[in-house]
Scaffold this motif. Structure first.
Motif, PDB file in Angstrom:
ATOM      1  N   HIS A  93       1.199   8.816   3.080  1.00 14.56           N
ATOM      2  CA  HIS A  93       2.226   9.071   4.111  1.00 14.56           C
ATOM      3  C   HIS A  93       2.521   7.827   4.943  1.00 14.56           C
ATOM      4  CE1 HIS A  93       1.642  13.252   3.087  1.00 14.56           C
ATOM      5  NE2 HIS A  93       0.345  13.097   3.290  1.00 14.56           N
ATOM      6  N   ILE A  94       2.655   6.711   4.274  1.00 16.85           N
ATOM      7  CA  ILE A  94       2.827   5.437   4.992  1.00 16.85           C
ATOM      8  C   ILE A  94       4.126   5.444   5.808  1.00 16.85           C
ATOM      9  CG2 ILE A  94       2.979   2.913   4.742  1.00 16.85           C
ATOM     10  CD1 ILE A  94       0.226   4.083   3.975  1.00 16.85           C
ATOM     11  N   HIS A  95       5.133   6.157   5.314  1.00 17.61           N
ATOM     12  CA  HIS A  95       6.419   6.158   6.039  1.00 17.61           C
ATOM     13  C   HIS A  95       6.279   6.763   7.437  1.00 17.61           C
ATOM     14  CE1 HIS A  95       6.171  10.206   4.464  1.00 17.61           C
ATOM     15  NE2 HIS A  95       7.023  10.560   5.396  1.00 17.61           N
ATOM     16  N   ASN A  96       5.249   7.610   7.666  1.00 17.09           N
ATOM     17  CA  ASN A  96       5.041   8.168   9.014  1.00 17.09           C
ATOM     18  C   ASN A  96       4.439   7.127   9.947  1.00 17.09           C
ATOM     19  OD1 ASN A  96       5.934  10.694   8.370  1.00 17.09           O
ATOM     20  ND2 ASN A  96       3.892  11.446   7.788  1.00 17.09           N
ATOM     21  N   LYS A  97       3.816   6.104   9.370  1.00 14.52           N
ATOM     22  CA  LYS A  97       3.110   5.115  10.200  1.00 14.52           C
ATOM     23  C   LYS A  97       3.984   3.917  10.525  1.00 14.52           C
ATOM     24  CE  LYS A  97      -1.103   6.580   7.950  1.00 14.52           C
ATOM     25  NZ  LYS A  97      -1.816   6.420   6.721  1.00 14.52           N
ATOM     26  N   GLU A  98       4.901   3.572   9.636  1.00 14.26           N
ATOM     27  CA  GLU A  98       5.746   2.390   9.882  1.00 14.26           C
ATOM     28  C   GLU A  98       7.058   2.554   9.116  1.00 14.26           C
ATOM     29  OE1 GLU A  98       3.069  -0.674   8.459  1.00 14.26           O
ATOM     30  OE2 GLU A  98       3.682  -0.355   6.378  1.00 14.26           O
ATOM     31  N   PRO A  99       8.150   2.042   9.685  1.00 15.95           N
ATOM     32  CA  PRO A  99       9.447   2.235   9.024  1.00 15.95           C
ATOM     33  C   PRO A  99       9.649   1.298   7.840  1.00 15.95           C
ATOM     34  CG  PRO A  99       9.722   0.947  11.027  1.00 15.95           C
ATOM     35  CD  PRO A  99       8.272   1.329  10.970  1.00 15.95           C
ATOM     36  N   LEU A 100       8.859   0.245   7.792  1.00 10.56           N
ATOM     37  CA  LEU A 100       9.064  -0.791   6.774  1.00 10.56           C
ATOM     38  C   LEU A 100       7.706  -1.266   6.290  1.00 10.56           C
ATOM     39  CD1 LEU A 100      11.942  -2.991   7.790  1.00 10.56           C
ATOM     40  CD2 LEU A 100      10.452  -3.732   5.941  1.00 10.56           C
ATOM     41  N   SER A 101       7.489  -1.278   4.991  1.00  8.83           N
ATOM     42  CA  SER A 101       6.198  -1.765   4.483  1.00  8.83           C
ATOM     43  C   SER A 101       6.469  -2.842   3.457  1.00  8.83           C
ATOM     44  CB  SER A 101       5.422  -0.633   3.813  1.00  8.83           C
ATOM     45  OG  SER A 101       5.233   0.420   4.723  1.00  8.83           O
ATOM     46  N   ARG A 102       5.674  -3.913   3.540  1.00 11.60           N
ATOM     47  CA  ARG A 102       5.787  -5.004   2.559  1.00 11.60           C
ATOM     48  C   ARG A 102       4.408  -5.191   1.971  1.00 11.60           C
ATOM     49  NH1 ARG A 102       9.717  -9.476   3.623  1.00 11.60           N
ATOM     50  NH2 ARG A 102      11.448  -8.494   4.685  1.00 11.60           N
ATOM     51  N   TRP A 103       4.274  -4.867   0.683  1.00 17.68           N
ATOM     52  CA  TRP A 103       2.967  -4.884   0.043  1.00 17.68           C
ATOM     53  C   TRP A 103       2.962  -5.850  -1.134  1.00 17.68           C
ATOM     54  CZ3 TRP A 103       1.411   1.022  -0.467  1.00 17.68           C
ATOM     55  CH2 TRP A 103       1.138   1.512   0.817  1.00 17.68           C
ATOM     56  N   TYR A 104       1.789  -6.443  -1.403  1.00 17.03           N
ATOM     57  CA  TYR A 104       1.664  -7.236  -2.631  1.00 17.03           C
ATOM     58  C   TYR A 104       0.382  -6.887  -3.359  1.00 17.03           C
ATOM     59  CZ  TYR A 104      -1.701 -10.703  -0.631  1.00 17.03           C
ATOM     60  OH  TYR A 104      -2.788 -11.339  -0.109  1.00 17.03           O
ATOM     61  N   TYR A 105       0.338  -7.226  -4.623  1.00 18.57           N
ATOM     62  CA  TYR A 105      -0.839  -6.930  -5.449  1.00 18.57           C
ATOM     63  C   TYR A 105      -0.994  -8.008  -6.501  1.00 18.57           C
ATOM     64  CZ  TYR A 105       3.004  -5.086  -8.237  1.00 18.57           C
ATOM     65  OH  TYR A 105       4.206  -4.958  -8.894  1.00 18.57           O
ATOM     66  N   LEU A 106      -2.202  -8.111  -6.994  1.00 21.36           N
ATOM     67  CA  LEU A 106      -2.552  -9.090  -8.037  1.00 21.36           C
ATOM     68  C   LEU A 106      -3.530  -8.399  -8.966  1.00 21.36           C
ATOM     69  CD1 LEU A 106      -3.501 -12.224  -5.952  1.00 21.36           C
ATOM     70  CD2 LEU A 106      -2.346 -12.366  -8.125  1.00 21.36           C
TER      71      LEU A 106
END
Ligand code: HAM
Length: 425
Positions: A93-106
């Motif tokens: 439920h990340i959208h409830n915590k912040e309006p914009l998320s920028r994630w990366y992975y490797l």
């Protein structure tokens, strides 16, 4: 028994790892400047996640997934990162915590493709995903960031191909136009493309088969059938890219192998012959429906992934200078205990130190000290032990001196640190 690595899955040995670290560090440093944060989803997900998001009739889902059933659960080794990252975004439920998320992975991905140079069954991707920004500024900034990263890595001959597929309306419209164009020419198409005409006609544009090339070259362009809001989005993307001075080409034939894309698509291709037909160093696009389809809110997404093996093939072969280090060559057991203590002090100063515990001749220990390109070799011998000193050989300068064994670590650490170039090893 002759056990070998699985076909298409490679060992990365220590002599190659320096280049991997350099690439991974450059990627992390770059994306963190844009406020991307790392996420680590699992390597295994429910098969249904990929089947639905990537598309039942995509090459990946049809024939390239490592899928298995375990205690009644249908599972798959991830063939790509986006679906799992979006699943995690929805599940927590990340959208409830912040309006914009920028994630990366490797990390590693798995596709059962026919292995060749630049194409493997286990390969590494570094990717980014943005949730909550409809674009097109973020689309342009992402492409610009990638072009900049490639330049920083010394890969000059790179072209960013960009296209749009529009939303559902445009896509349906384009599919009809394309099928109407291709159907009368079906007999001239390759068998694969004939099959795709019924299942996934857009993928025909991506065909590498020479029989399809001329037909594809004359095919109608998606850019001629864009709905008004898709057109405005694409024009916005091109305007931002032009204003940023990001080199790119609009390529209306660009389609990518995933059903989840909407609107913006892009791919970074290298012109160097090194990679042959595997010339896509990375690619990505917008997937505005995925979060909602996974049971989340109506949150748009966009992202990309880079293929690390391909980037390493395209990167110049420069070796970073070796780290300065100290090699300890003790003669006898009492001397070995002293060498272990001195090495421990050196490491406390941040200096790499090896103790040769093999109880072998001085000659072979010196050979090894040169083999690991040590800066200094400390010889701890019986006479020196009695005198409370050690013999220090400067392996590059070929001179030697005796130093007190209680001071040697501090003195050599000072010398090594003061000889380092700023920010160097
Ligand atoms: P993709 O184009 O399938 O996109 O993969 C991205 C990159 O991974 C390719 O450009 C290529 O460099 C590398 N790659 C793919 N397959 C192999 C292979 N078998 N061996 C070596 N390298 C390979 C994606 O995976 C999407 N998830 C990208 C994305 C992120 N779209 C939106 N967000």
């Amino acid at each position: 028994m002759n056990l070998r690595a699985v076909k298409g899955m490679n060992d990365v040995l220590p002599d190659e790892i320096g280049r991997w670290h350099r690439l991974e560090n450059a990627f992390r440093t770059q994306v963190e400047l844009y406020r991307y944060e790392e996420v680590r989803p699992p390597l295994v997900e429910a098969t249904a996640l990929f089947a639905r998001q990537i598309g039942e009739v995509s090459d990946i889902v049809e024939k390239e997934m490592y899928s298995f059933t375990h205690h009644g659960e249908d599972l798959t080794l991830r063939p790509e990162g986006t679906a799992g990252v979006a699943r995690a975004y929805v599940e927590h439920h990340i959208h409830n915590k912040e309006p914009l998320s920028r994630w990366y992975y490797l990390g590693p991905m798995f596709r059962s493709e026919r292995p060749q140079k630049g194409r493997y069954r286990q390969f590494y991707q570094a990717g980014c995903e943005v949730f909550g920004d409809p674009g097109p500024a973020v689309d342009a900034e992402m492409i610009d960031m990638l072009v900049r990263l490639m330049t920083q890595l010394g890969i000059a001959d790179i072209t960013a191909h960009v296209n749009t597929l529009g939303g559902a309306g445009t896509r349906a419209r384009y599919r009809d136009v394309l099928v109407a164009y291709l159907t009368p020419r079906a007999a001239e198409l390759s068998e694969d493309s004939q099959r795709r005409l019924a299942t996934n006609p857009l993928r025909i544009l991506d065909s590498k088969d020479p029989r399809d090339a001329a037909i594809v070259a004359e095919a109608p362009s998606v850019l001629d059938v864009l709905e008004a809001d898709d057109r405005a989005h694409f024009d916005g993307l091109c305007r931002y890219l032009n204003e940023l001075g990001t080199p790119h080409v609009v390529d209306s034939r660009l389609v990518r192998g995933f059903d989840y894309y909407t609107r913006t698509l892009f791919e970074l291709r290298s012109a160097s012959g090194e990679l042959g037909s595997q010339n896509a160093l990375g690619g990505g696009g917008r997937y505005d429906r995925m979060v909602a389809e996974l049971g989340g809110p109506d949150v748009p997404g966009i992202g990309f992934a880079l293929g690390l093996e391909r980037i390493l093939l395209a990167m110049p072969q420069t070796q970073p200078p070796a780290r300065k280090s100290v090699y300890l060559a003790p003669l006898g057991e009492a001397a070995t205990a002293e060498a272990l203590r001195i090495a421990r002090s050196l490491r406390r100063y941040g200096i790499v130190a090896d103790v040769d515990g093999r109880q072998t001749s001085l000659k072979s220990m010196l050979r090894r000290a040169n083999g690991v390109s040590a800066t200094y070799c400390i010889v701890v011998g019986e006479t020196e032990m009695k005198q409370g000193t050690v013999q220090v050989k400067d392996l590059a300068g070929h001179n030697q001196e005796d130093l007190s064994r209680t001071d040697v670590a501090r003195i050599l650490a000072d010398r090594i640190r003061s000889s380092r170039p700023p920010g160097g090893a």
